[in-house]
Each structure stands twice: as structure tokens, then as C-alpha cells.
Design an enzyme around this catalytic site. Structure first.
Site, PDB file in Angstrom:
ATOM      1  N   LYS A 137      65.249  30.321  -2.924  1.00 42.87           N
ATOM      2  CA  LYS A 137      63.636  30.103  -2.990  1.00 42.87           C
ATOM      3  C   LYS A 137      62.997  29.107  -3.846  1.00 42.87           C
ATOM      4  O   LYS A 137      63.931  28.689  -4.608  1.00 42.87           O
ATOM      5  CB  LYS A 137      62.858  31.549  -2.962  1.00 42.87           C
ATOM      6  CG  LYS A 137      62.924  32.042  -4.631  1.00 42.87           C
ATOM      7  CD  LYS A 137      62.255  33.351  -4.598  1.00 42.87           C
ATOM      8  CE  LYS A 137      62.451  33.776  -6.193  1.00 42.87           C
ATOM      9  NZ  LYS A 137      62.246  34.991  -6.342  1.00 42.87           N
ATOM     10  N   TYR A 187      45.918   5.154 -22.816  1.00 41.09           N
ATOM     11  CA  TYR A 187      44.459   5.221 -22.708  1.00 41.09           C
ATOM     12  C   TYR A 187      44.006   5.983 -23.772  1.00 41.09           C
ATOM     13  O   TYR A 187      44.672   6.871 -24.585  1.00 41.09           O
ATOM     14  CB  TYR A 187      44.403   6.717 -21.308  1.00 41.09           C
ATOM     15  CG  TYR A 187      44.688   6.001 -20.084  1.00 41.09           C
ATOM     16  CD1 TYR A 187      44.154   5.052 -19.562  1.00 41.09           C
ATOM     17  CD2 TYR A 187      45.618   6.733 -19.252  1.00 41.09           C
ATOM     18  CE1 TYR A 187      44.313   4.528 -17.897  1.00 41.09           C
ATOM     19  CE2 TYR A 187      45.876   6.242 -18.262  1.00 41.09           C
ATOM     20  CZ  TYR A 187      45.168   5.267 -17.388  1.00 41.09           C
ATOM     21  OH  TYR A 187      45.406   4.817 -16.234  1.00 41.09           O
TER      22      TYR A 187
HETATM   23  C1  LIG Z   1      63.253  35.641  -7.047  1.00 41.89           C
HETATM   24  C2  LIG Z   1      63.804  37.011  -6.769  1.00 41.89           C
HETATM   25  C3  LIG Z   1      65.347  37.265  -6.979  1.00 41.89           C
HETATM   26  C4  LIG Z   1      66.077  36.504  -8.165  1.00 41.89           C
HETATM   27  O1  LIG Z   1      65.371  36.535  -9.320  1.00 41.89           O
HETATM   28  P1  LIG Z   1      66.161  35.838 -10.476  1.00 41.89           P
HETATM   29  O2  LIG Z   1      65.329  36.279 -11.858  1.00 41.89           O
HETATM   30  O3  LIG Z   1      66.001  34.435 -10.581  1.00 41.89           O
HETATM   31  O4  LIG Z   1      67.592  36.170 -10.416  1.00 41.89           O
HETATM   32  C5  LIG Z   1      65.891  38.374  -6.495  1.00 41.89           C
HETATM   33  N1  LIG Z   1      65.202  39.326  -5.607  1.00 41.89           N
HETATM   34  C6  LIG Z   1      63.808  39.127  -5.207  1.00 41.89           C
HETATM   35  C7  LIG Z   1      62.943  39.836  -4.329  1.00 41.89           C
HETATM   36  C8  LIG Z   1      63.064  37.698  -5.643  1.00 41.89           C
HETATM   37  O5  LIG Z   1      61.907  37.437  -5.324  1.00 41.89           O
END
Ligand SMILES: *Cc1c(COP(=O)(O)O)cnc(C)c1O
Length: 383
Positions: free
Chosen positions: A36, A275
């Protein structure tokens, strides 16, 4: 087209991190690569292809548009799991493409079954349970509805997973809350099982939970930040290091953000730079102008504070970070020339600018800083 800066993504670093993660979880736990936020700023398209070459075959995204980008980028079949936003209008498309998705309320389950019926394929769903984060998920009292819906929609829905997400596994401050979440998850899974509702896989862990709460790994872990070479928090890192003989970070960063010197400028003692009056030269100085500014995510709060690398040495940001350029002090860098490579983030010779130091100064988290790297900076794969 020449860009004023670019981001390098290292394949060997990713392979190193994937190997470490797989070794950590062992052969019976699946690794889902969380991409994501434009693959935490690394670029979904570039990163996903690379990840596949490094042996990843399961991806988790937030939304349907990310799934779409992923689908068009990958070169081999992969399992794609949408953990968050999917509009009802996109359900049929998702089911047709055999995308998997979180279902976190009765309404979504009904709509999924309806869409599946229209498409003529089963919706592949992951039942998300509310265990204490209070974001999305079926609460205990709605589980009965989930159960009867699942039975009713049996012909149109395949229950692939049961899952939850923790409210801050990267900090010991949340230890009690996370432990309670794990317990509640186990209880609810058990209760569903007694009612005849069983999924093919259970999954709860993000990076921090995987490291700190091994009992949260179940059948699959959803790993974001660590595959990119960053620890979820200094706490997670030091507690891991504490268990090691040889204190060395097993992860490698993938990202190097680079630009070059656009122009050099000599200023006299007493001159103001940029600036306003936030920087006045205390002596004769040489400044390098770099064609990167806050429009590309180089935070304005790094004005007079940030550092970059030139010829393997640190150079401090001087004056205010502008929209498209910033100025650094290169007075003491011997042989500095127009066109020299500038590292904004990452490694040059024996020096490095870590996202953490960068983030501390600009009061952003690793996560935020990475994902704010704009999409329009080109990403290039290096070995
Ligand atoms: C972002 C996310 C993860 C991964 O998290 P990290 O800390 O980057 O490993 C896992 N599960 C869900 C539902 C997330 O939103």
C-alpha cells in the site's frame, strides 16, 4: 526526459530482506508483501516486479486502484489481497479477477455474495475481526450475523481467511492491549470454529507483531516496512538486536534518492542566502543549488537543518527549502563541481542519510516520509 531527481531501488537489498523475513518465519508461515502507499514510496509497479523476482507471490494492498496497478505490473500470477477500500461498484470486478478482500461488516458480506452470484464465481473473502483497534472489523456481537450470512451465502463465498490488525505492536506501551487482542482473536476464532465456521488461513501480524509476538504469526504475516529495510520502531529494532551475539542490522534499505548539483554560488561574509534572512553567511562560502524542494517531498521543515551527501561528505541545508530547489553548504568539500551527484536519502561512499534522521528532523515517521515521496519522481531498479 531528464528529471531533477530519481529514486534507485536495490534488488539485492530486497532479496536480502526477503531472505531474512522468510528465515525468521520459517517454511510454514506465508509471507504477504504489503505494498500500500505506493509500496511505501518505492513505486508499486517497479517494486512488485522486483518482489516477484525475489520470490514473493502474495501481495496485500489497501484499495482496488492499487490492486489494479499491481495487476497490470506483475509478470506472473500472484495472490492479491485488498485489506481496505473497495467500493461496492468494484466488487464484481474484484471477484472476476479473483482478488481476495477483507470483509469487515455484514453489509459488505451481503454485497459480496450478491456480486459473486452475478459474476458466477465465488467471492474470496477474509473475515476481519474487531479485537481492540476499533477501526474496522466484525465486533463480537455481530459475529452471529456473520455466521448466519456465511451459511446463507455458502455457494457464493469462500472463506479464505480470518484476520485482525493490532493497535500499535511496535511499542511496548501497547503491550497489554496487543496481548489482549491476540487472546480475543483466539477466542473468537475458537467460537466460530465451534459453530462450524472455519477459514483456510488465520493472519494478524504486521512487521512489529511478527518480531515481537511470534504467537501472532499464525498461517501468514503481512509485512510492509521491514521488506523495505526499515524497522517499525527503534524499540522493535533494539529488542531484536538484544537477542543477537553479533549486533548488526540484518536488513538493508532499498532506496536511494539522488539528484545532482545544478549550480554553484560563492557568497561573501555577511550575505543572506535565499528567501528572507534565515541564513546569513558568517564567512566566505560556497553554496550548491540542488533542483529538489518541498514540491518533491523534501520537507520545508528541513530548512537550515537537513543534510545531503556530496562526494561522500555531509553538506547542510542552508536557508529555506524552496518549492523546487534547496541550497547546501559545500564550502569544505574539496573538488566540488557542478553536476556532482547529491544523495538526499541513502548511501554515498561511507556516509548515509537515514530516513530516521531525516524523519526526526522533519517530525515525520519513517512510514510517512517514505509514502510521501511523490509518484512523479522516477524509480530505477539497480542491482
Ligand atoms: C500496513 C498494514 C500492515 C503492514 O504493516 P507494517 O508495519 O508496515 O509491516 C499489515 N496489516 C495491515 C492491515 C496494514 O494496514
Amino acid at each position: 526526459m531528464l528529471h531533477s531527481s530519481y529514486i534507485e531501488i536495490s534488488k539485492s537489498a530486497l532479496q536480502n530482506n526477503i531472505n531474512f523475513l522468510k528465515q525468521e518465519i520459517g517454511p510454514h508461515v506465508k509471507l504477504s508483501s504489503v505494498i500500500k502507499g505506493n509500496a511505501y514510496g518505492h513505486g508499486i509497479e517497479q517494486f512488485a516486479k522486483l518482489a516477484q523476482e525475489c520470490g514473493v507471490d502474495h501481495f496485500s494492498v489497501f484499495s482496488a486502484d492499487e490492486a489494479q496497478r499491481l495487476l497490470s505490473a506483475i509478470t506472473r500470477p500472484a495472490t492479491i489481497l485488498i485489506m481496505g477500500y473497495l467500493d461496492n461498484a468494484e466488487l464484481e470486478w474484484a471477484i472476476e479477477q479473483e482478488l481476495e478482500f477483507f470483509v469487515f461488516e455484514p453489509d459488505r458480506l451481503r454485497e459480496a455474495a450478491k456480486a459473486a452470484k452475478t459474476v458466477g464465481k465465488k467471492a474470496i473473502i477474509h473475515l476481519e475481526l474487531e479485537t481492540g483497534m476499533n477501526r474496522t472489523g466484525f465486533e463480537s456481537h455481530t459475529l452471529r450475523i456473520a455466521k448466519s450470512l456465511l451459511e446463507e451465502c455458502r455457494d457464493h463465498v469462500r472463506l479464505k481467511g480470518i484476520c485482525t490488525h493490532f493497535a500499535g505492536a511496535e511499542s511496548m506501551q501497547n503491550h497489554k492491549r496487543v496481548t489482549e487482542q491476540i487472546n480475543l482473536f483466539n477466542e473468537q476464532v475458537e467460537a466460530l470454529k465451534l459453530e462450524g465456521i472455519q477459514a483456510e488461513q488465520l493472519h494478524t501480524a504486521c512487521s512489529a507483531a511478527m518480531m515481537t509476538y511470534p504467537e501472532s504469526r499464525f498461517d501468514m504475516v503481512r509485512i510492509g516496512i521491514m521488506q523495505y529495510g526499515f524497522w517499525p520502531s527503534p524499540e522493535t529494532y533494539s529488542s531484536y538486536l538484544g537477542k543477537l551475539q553479533r549486533k548488526q542490522d540484518p536488513l538493508r534499505r532499498l532506496i536511494n534518492w539522488k539528484s545532482h548539483i545544478m549550480s554553484l554560488k560563492h557568497v561573501n561574509a555577511g550575505d543572506y542566502v535565499g528567501y528572507g534572512t534565515s541564513f546569513q553567511a558568517p564567512r566566505q562560502m560556497v553554496m550548491a543549488i540542488i533542483p529538489v524542494g518541498y514540491a518533491w517531498g523534501y520537507s520545508r521543515s528541513l530548512s537550515n537543518q537537513g543534510q545531503v551527501l556530496v562526494r561522500g561528505q555531509r553538506a547542510g541545508v542552508v536557508g529555506i527549502v524552496n518549492m523546487n530547489v534547496l541550497t547546501v553548504d559545500v564550502t569544505n568539500i574539496e573538488g566540488v563541481q557542478k553536476g556532482d551527484e547529491v544523495v538526499l536519502l541513502g548511501i554515498q561512499e561511507n556516509e548515509s542519510i537515514s530516513v530516521a534522521s531525516f524523519a526526526e528532523l522533519s517530525t515525520q515517521l519513517n512510514y510517512e516520509l517514505l509514502t510521501r515521496l511523490p509518484m512523479n519522481i522516477p524509480r530505477m531498479i539497480i542491482s
